[in-house]
Design an enzyme around this catalytic site. Structure first.
Site, PDB file in Angstrom:
ATOM      1  N   HIS A 157       0.451   4.637   4.382  1.00 15.27           N
ATOM      2  CA  HIS A 157      -0.135   5.223   3.172  1.00 15.27           C
ATOM      3  C   HIS A 157       0.359   6.650   2.969  1.00 15.27           C
ATOM      4  CE1 HIS A 157      -3.852   2.344   3.394  1.00 15.27           C
ATOM      5  NE2 HIS A 157      -2.701   1.714   3.247  1.00 15.27           N
ATOM      6  N   SER A 168       0.810  -1.220   0.000  1.00 10.81           N
ATOM      7  CA  SER A 168       0.000   0.000   0.000  1.00 10.81           C
ATOM      8  C   SER A 168       0.840   1.266   0.000  1.00 10.81           C
ATOM      9  CB  SER A 168      -0.937   0.000   1.209  1.00 10.81           C
ATOM     10  OG  SER A 168      -1.785  -1.121   1.190  1.00 10.81           O
TER      11      SER A 168
END
Length: 515
Positions: A349, A298
């Site tokens: 993220h 991610s």
């Protein structure tokens, strides 16, 4: 002295193509549609909210009703375009170039018109004639500026042809440049990284499961205690690991769609740099802010978003004309999802997003250079990474939470390193860490193995105070009491264990022996 009809037509052609030249070359609009007779052009520039679309039409108006019908049709077309583009609102500038204004009253049709049922599409109509050209230019200047001067619209037939050639050749060159921009590189590493992710997931499954903590640690998941002990590669290896099949599928789909776009724009070597560096910065910020075990691509995938954001910052008009709104929408959805759904490492993220932007700023676009800007990005990146690493490694075990320490302790116990595990637990407590029930349980487990039953009993009691339904702790206390001959206490403890785990066979067996 009177002008002939042919002379008037030439003048309207000059006005029409000079306006097209102004929009396309001076205001950087793109031609969305050009009619076969070249008398109607639809232009687009999503960065201009006041006139995102322009419809430019060269036609002779007779009665005002002709203009009214034209405006009504444009409002309907604009609303359909807005829905197709998925936009909340749309402003459309409708420009009509005519030899003469309508013969009857027409001013009411030049007022702004909103689409029916909500008014989400707004249409402003301007009428350009040679007679009222100055007034029309002033009205145009309220939306776009600076507008051409009045004398720019004086000219003969060759002037109109020159403007037409300039507009059409500019559009051809723009399309060729965009084609080269979006297809600089052919995707390769997008597929390679996806394949690596899948292969490692299969290997993890065969080794005991991708959700198994021990397997994740063995394959290189991000784990703060091990990073603090010098296993620096855990900043990179987590981006190739995934926890569960759904995690793998979601990240593989994201990597496929984003990776292809980024690799085509920036090329293979830049893509490798952006992807790996973003994965590193995602792991670094996770290391700083979240002590939990973590894995997944991610952070690197958000780095691809960062690369597209860099594209948006440096080439905003092209960005918003092509993919801009979709990219911003998807980034927003993912960040909101990360902040609202538990168990998601949103620090990874955000770290990846920032890292992707910085990494792209360092390499810029293929075959283009901005030396000072790229140097500034290098300095900012080096400084950010250095500060992050210093802060992370200086924090030591005091920055760890009980779960992280417990995981590391469990790993050491599983391989028989009880002394090392106990040292970790004591160091954690001495450094002011906040222990959990499992922290005391592991201490008691080690002490029981060494025959230190008094210490073990005290730590098991602390474990049950931290978590009242800790049935394993009650069971172990029962074993200690049996060993010490305290059978009544043993019965009480095993009854507590059965209260929270009535189906445990070993608990039932011990309870029968104590009857």
């Amino acid at each position: 002295m009177y002008e002939s009809s042919d002379e008037m037509n030439i003048q309207t052609d000059v006005i029409f193509w000079r306006l097209a030249f102004f929009f396309v070359i001076e205001q950087e609009y793109t031609i969305a549609r050009l009619s076969q007779d070249k008398r109607e052009i639809w232009l687009e520039n999503r960065s201009n909210k006041e006139a995102m679309l322009i419809r430019l039409k060269n036609q002779d108006l007779g009665w005002a009703a002709d203009l009214g019908r034209d405006v009504k049709r444009i409002v309907w077309n604009g609303e359909q375009i807005r829905k197709k583009m998925g936009m909340r609102k749309l402003s459309l500038l409708n420009i009509v170039v005519s030899q003469h204004p309508p013969v009857n009253e027409y001013e009411s049709y030049l007022k702004p018109v909103l689409s029916p049922q909500g008014g989400k599409t707004k249409v402003d109509t301007l009428l350009f004639t040679e007679k009222d050209l100055n007034q029309s230019l002033r009205q145009l200047g309220l939306v776009l500026s600076p507008v051409p001067e009045r004398r720019d619209f004086d000219g003969a037939e060759d002037e109109a042809a020159a403007y037409e050639r300039s507009v059409l050749s500019h559009e051809v060159k723009r399309k060729e440049e965009e084609e080269r921009f979006f297809h600089y590189g052919k995707p390769f590493f997008t597929y390679l990284f996806t394949a690596i992710n899948i292969i490692l997931f299969i290997l993890m499954t065969l080794a005991g499961g991708s959700t198994n903590t021990t397997v994740l640690l063995e394959f290189g998941a991000k784990f703060n205690p091990l990073i603090l002990e010098g296993e620096w590669w855990r900043f990179i290896t987590p981006i190739f690991l995934h926890i569960g099949l759904l995690h793998l599928i979601m990240n593989s789909l994201a990597l496929y769609y984003l990776g292809i776009a980024v690799e085509q724009i920036y090329g293979r070597l830049r893509f490798i740099w952006i992807y790996l560096f973003s994965g590193f910065t995602g792991s670094l910020l996770s290391f700083l802010l979240t002590p939990n075990l973590a894995a997944g691509a991610s952070g690197a995938i958000f780095g691809l978003f960062g690369a597209l954001l860099y594209f948006g910052v440096t080439k905003p008009k092209l960005f918003f004309r092509t993919m801009g709104m979709n990219v911003l929408f998807v980034i927003g959805i993912n960040l909101v999802f990360g902040f609202t759904v538990p168990g998601i490492d949103n620090a990874g993220h955000i770290g990846g997003l920032i890292g992707g932007f910085l990494a792209t700023g360092i390499v810029h676009f293929p075959k283009k250079r901005r030396v000072l800007q790229q140097l500034a990005f290098i300095i900012a990146t080096v400084a950010s990474v250095a500060i992050g690493l210093v802060l992370g490694f200086q924090s030591g075990y005091a920055a760890l939470d009980a779960d992280s320490v417990n995981l590391r302790v469990q790993e050491e116990i599983n391989v028989g390193n009880d002394a090392e595990a106990e040292q970790m637990l004591k160091a954690f407590l001495e450094d002011g860490g906040e222990p959990s029930a499992e922290t005391y349980f592991y201490l008691a487990f080690i002490e029981m193995g060494d025959g230190r039953l008094v210490e073990a009993e005290q730590h098991l009691k602390q474990a049950t105070r931290e978590r009242a339904n800790f049935h394993e702790a009650y069971f172990n206390m029962a074993l200690i009491y049996v060993e010490n001959g305290q059978l009544e206490k043993a019965k009480q403890s095993i009854e507590e264990a059965l209260t929270y785990a009535p189906d445990a066979a070993n608990y039932q067996e011990l309870a029968k022996k104590l009857e």
